[in-house]
Scaffold this motif. Structure first.
Motif, PDB file in Angstrom:
ATOM      1  N   ALA A  50     -61.429 -63.688 -23.444  1.00 41.12           N
ATOM      2  CA  ALA A  50     -61.968 -64.535 -22.390  1.00 41.12           C
ATOM      3  C   ALA A  50     -60.943 -65.609 -22.026  1.00 41.12           C
ATOM      4  O   ALA A  50     -60.523 -66.377 -22.891  1.00 41.12           O
ATOM      5  CB  ALA A  50     -63.266 -65.188 -22.871  1.00 41.12           C
ATOM      6  N   PRO A  51     -60.502 -65.679 -20.759  1.00 43.99           N
ATOM      7  CA  PRO A  51     -59.481 -66.666 -20.378  1.00 43.99           C
ATOM      8  C   PRO A  51     -59.873 -68.115 -20.658  1.00 43.99           C
ATOM      9  O   PRO A  51     -59.019 -68.926 -20.998  1.00 43.99           O
ATOM     10  CB  PRO A  51     -59.321 -66.431 -18.877  1.00 43.99           C
ATOM     11  N   TYR A  52     -61.154 -68.452 -20.513  1.00 44.94           N
ATOM     12  CA  TYR A  52     -61.570 -69.833 -20.749  1.00 44.94           C
ATOM     13  C   TYR A  52     -61.246 -70.315 -22.155  1.00 44.94           C
ATOM     14  O   TYR A  52     -60.914 -71.485 -22.356  1.00 44.94           O
ATOM     15  CB  TYR A  52     -63.079 -69.980 -20.543  1.00 44.94           C
ATOM     16  N   THR A  53     -61.379 -69.401 -23.125  1.00 46.69           N
ATOM     17  CA  THR A  53     -61.277 -69.822 -24.526  1.00 46.69           C
ATOM     18  C   THR A  53     -60.232 -69.080 -25.335  1.00 46.69           C
ATOM     19  O   THR A  53     -59.814 -69.557 -26.390  1.00 46.69           O
ATOM     20  CB  THR A  53     -62.636 -69.621 -25.229  1.00 46.69           C
ATOM     21  N   SER A  95     -59.505 -71.159 -14.441  1.00 48.02           N
ATOM     22  CA  SER A  95     -58.358 -70.830 -15.277  1.00 48.02           C
ATOM     23  C   SER A  95     -57.530 -69.714 -14.658  1.00 48.02           C
ATOM     24  O   SER A  95     -58.029 -68.910 -13.868  1.00 48.02           O
ATOM     25  CB  SER A  95     -58.866 -70.393 -16.650  1.00 48.02           C
ATOM     26  N   LEU A  96     -56.262 -69.667 -15.028  1.00 43.98           N
ATOM     27  CA  LEU A  96     -55.491 -68.440 -14.830  1.00 43.98           C
ATOM     28  C   LEU A  96     -56.072 -67.367 -15.739  1.00 43.98           C
ATOM     29  O   LEU A  96     -56.854 -67.667 -16.654  1.00 43.98           O
ATOM     30  CB  LEU A  96     -54.020 -68.688 -15.137  1.00 43.98           C
ATOM     31  N   LEU A 149     -55.264 -71.330 -20.682  1.00 37.42           N
ATOM     32  CA  LEU A 149     -54.583 -70.790 -19.507  1.00 37.42           C
ATOM     33  C   LEU A 149     -54.777 -71.632 -18.248  1.00 37.42           C
ATOM     34  O   LEU A 149     -54.534 -71.150 -17.144  1.00 37.42           O
ATOM     35  CB  LEU A 149     -55.057 -69.354 -19.243  1.00 37.42           C
ATOM     36  N   PHE A 150     -55.158 -72.879 -18.403  1.00 45.95           N
ATOM     37  CA  PHE A 150     -55.363 -73.725 -17.231  1.00 45.95           C
ATOM     38  C   PHE A 150     -54.046 -74.326 -16.752  1.00 45.95           C
ATOM     39  O   PHE A 150     -53.184 -74.701 -17.549  1.00 45.95           O
ATOM     40  CB  PHE A 150     -56.347 -74.856 -17.548  1.00 45.95           C
ATOM     41  N   TYR A 151     -53.924 -74.433 -15.415  1.00 43.40           N
ATOM     42  CA  TYR A 151     -52.757 -75.072 -14.806  1.00 43.40           C
ATOM     43  C   TYR A 151     -53.238 -75.845 -13.586  1.00 43.40           C
ATOM     44  O   TYR A 151     -54.037 -75.354 -12.795  1.00 43.40           O
ATOM     45  CB  TYR A 151     -51.705 -74.038 -14.381  1.00 43.40           C
ATOM     46  N   GLU A 152     -52.736 -77.061 -13.432  1.00 39.31           N
ATOM     47  CA  GLU A 152     -53.201 -77.916 -12.353  1.00 39.31           C
ATOM     48  C   GLU A 152     -52.780 -77.400 -10.982  1.00 39.31           C
ATOM     49  O   GLU A 152     -51.665 -76.879 -10.820  1.00 39.31           O
ATOM     50  CB  GLU A 152     -52.647 -79.330 -12.541  1.00 39.31           C
ATOM     51  N   PRO A 153     -53.627 -77.564  -9.966  1.00 35.45           N
ATOM     52  CA  PRO A 153     -53.210 -77.276  -8.590  1.00 35.45           C
ATOM     53  C   PRO A 153     -51.987 -78.112  -8.236  1.00 35.45           C
ATOM     54  O   PRO A 153     -51.985 -79.333  -8.431  1.00 35.45           O
ATOM     55  CB  PRO A 153     -54.428 -77.691  -7.759  1.00 35.45           C
TER      56      PRO A 153
END
Length: 532
Positions: free
Chosen positions: A46-49, A344-345, A381-385
């Motif tokens: 799961a990308p979130y976690t 997330s990505l 996998l988070f990246y800011e706009p």
């Protein structure tokens, strides 16, 4: 279809997963994979976690061969099914997709990491496409009278026959839209489908297929195989009567080459480096809102999203200030509700690409106006706009597709320069033009070299116009989805011409020379009276 029984995720609902995604539910979806009972398995996360999500059976080339054999048998009966019954199946599917909306949203978010509002647009898309082809396929596919060779004497009809068994290879970024929309058209045209979705989002594709069977599709008409392109690509190509691929340009080129060798058709939606042009008469507030909507849906992992914004010099400062302010207010996070703006990505590979593009640009002198960093505090996998200025041709991000929440802003002096800059790419998928003057906006849009161009909208206007073709020029692909093109490509046209009386050969008693003179005169008369 044969399938393996997969063990899915942990024994209880995984960390961060909604209650609807229980192990028994996910396991039932896994049994829809065409694979041997003793198949190897692959685990998705799961990308979130980053937590395990599902263990899926992996298909082999032999499984692909078997799926095609079953599909060919099923396709013959499906092609003979009256159009009215196919229509009923699609309309039932339409209703089921909408009724199970929340289940679909949970699956897409769990596998892809996008926000709920972005996932919801996929549900809308499938509803619209199902209804469109259910109610318009007969018009597109029905027999059509064509002008005969000799007026009144030649009865000519164009018929449409299904290709047979279509291979659909669908990506991870829009796991419901890309899994189901192309398949819907192929099925409605009377074909069977063997599909390979990206493994990361295979559960969503399996859900889409499972629901079609619930809607009444006969067994084996739509089958799903799971595995890498390197392993299954050859068998998928060797058995296909037509190839539908959505993915990278590099892979699309190989598929086009292989399809050419086999003399089968292929439709390819590939990469993009899509431009947005803000004209000097644009409503700046609306354009800034439009830029946010164009650049950051699904964390920028969208083939038609904008990665280049060209702003008229006279409004540059006002637009940039508004765009940056709106971008910085976006809520980033993981939530199975509508509370966040950017998710997330999807994969570590994508995070590495986004990071590399931004870091390279900054190292070479670009300025970060918003974002510019990963957010491991929110998830792996988070990246800011991210908004960049000062991007130059020596930077990777200048002309390479990032496929993430990153956009570069440039300035232009006049419209000719704006169009030239927008077209200075090998890609040609989507574009966006902003102006208070609709006629002016449409005139500029017509000069942008892209398969779809939106005026005062990011991409949804063209994408949602399902009666019109959607696809790319140049390195962005071949063929079109949606509209008549989106279903006719899955058919073989056939001309049946019935000559009621003697045609181009002379009747008895008339010499060939005399007959040639008579026909020459007839052709001249037809031209003179406006004959077509």
């Amino acid at each position: 279809m044969t399938s393996a029984t997969a063990s899915v995720g942990p024994t209880t609902t995984g960390p961060g997963l909604p209650p609807s995604l229980t192990p028994p539910f996910l396991q039932r979806l896994a049994t829809r994979v065409s694979a041997a009972p003793n198949a190897a398995r692959v685990t998705t996360t799961a990308p979130y976690t980053g937590a395990p999500l599902a263990d899926l059976p992996v298909s082999t080339p032999d499984d692909v061969e078997a799926a095609f054999a079953r599909a060919r048998t099923a396709q013959r009966a499906w092609a003979a099914t009256p159009m009215a019954e196919r229509k009923r199946v699609l309309l039932r599917y339409h209703d089921l997709v909408l009724a199970r909306r929340d289940q679909a949203l949970d699956l897409m978010q769990a596998e892809n990491g996008k926000t709920r509002r972005d996932a919801f647009l996929e549900v809308v898309d499938i509803g619209v496409v199902s209804r469109y082809y259910a109610r318009n396929a007969a018009k597109h596919l029905g027999p059509k009278r064509r002008r005969g060779a000799i007026p009144l004497l030649t009865h000519t009809t164009e018929l449409r026959h299904p290709k047979g068994v279509v291979t659909v290879i669908s990506p991870w970024n829009y796991p419901l839209s890309m899994a189901a929309s192309d398949t819907i058209a192929a099925l409605m045209a009377g074909n069977a489908v063997v599909q390979k979705p990206d493994t990361q989002t295979a559960l969503t594709a399996l859900w889409a297929m499972d629901l079609m069977y619930e809607a009444g599709l006969p067994e084996d008409v739509w089958q799903m195989v799971i595995g890498s392109g390197a392993s299954l690509g050859g068998a998928l190509m060797d058995n296909a009567d037509y190839m539908m691929f959505t993915g990278s340009t590099a892979t699309g080129r190989r598929i086009a080459s292989d399809a050419g060798e086999r003399l089968i058709g292929a439709s390819l939606e590939l990469g993009g480096k899509n431009p947005m042009i803000v004209l000097d008469d644009a409503d700046i507030g609306k354009a800034a809102d439009g830029a946010v909507a164009a650049c950051f849906p699904s964390a920028g992992q969208l083939c038609v999203s904008v990665e280049r914004v060209y702003v008229a010099e006279s409004v540059r400062d006002e637009f940039v200030a508004a765009f940056v302010a709106r971008t910085k207010k976006l809520e980033i996070g993981a939530a199975y509700d509508y509370s966040v703006d950017v998710g997330s990505l999807t994969t570590l590979s994508q995070l590495k690409t986004v990071t590399a593009h931004v870091d390279d640009a900054v190292a070479k002198g670009a300025t970060v106006l918003a974002g510019g960093r990963a957010r491991p505090d929110l998830g792996p996998l988070f990246y800011e706009p991210t908004i960049l200025t000062g991007v130059t041709p020596d930077m990777i991000v200048y002309d390479h597709e990032t496929f993430g929440p990153v956009v570069s802003v440039y300035t232009y002096r006049d419209v000719d320069e704006a169009v030239s800059l927008a077209n200075a790419t090998s890609y040609g998928l989507n574009g966006s033009v902003w102006s208070r003057d609709g006629a002016r906006g449409r005139a500029v849009a017509a000069r942008v070299r892209a398969g779809t161009v939106n005026v005062n909208d990011a991409f949804a206007a063209a994408w949602g116009s399902v009666d019109a073709p959607m696809g790319g020029m140049g390195d962005s692909g071949l063929g079109r989805r949606h509209g008549a093109d989106g279903i006719l490509k899955y058919t073989e046209p056939q001309t049946v011409a019935h000559q009621r009386v003697r045609g181009f050969y002379p009747p008895s008693g008339i010499s060939p020379e005399t007959w040639a003179t008579l026909l020459t005169g007839a052709l001249r008369i037809l031209k003179a009276i406006g004959g077509r």
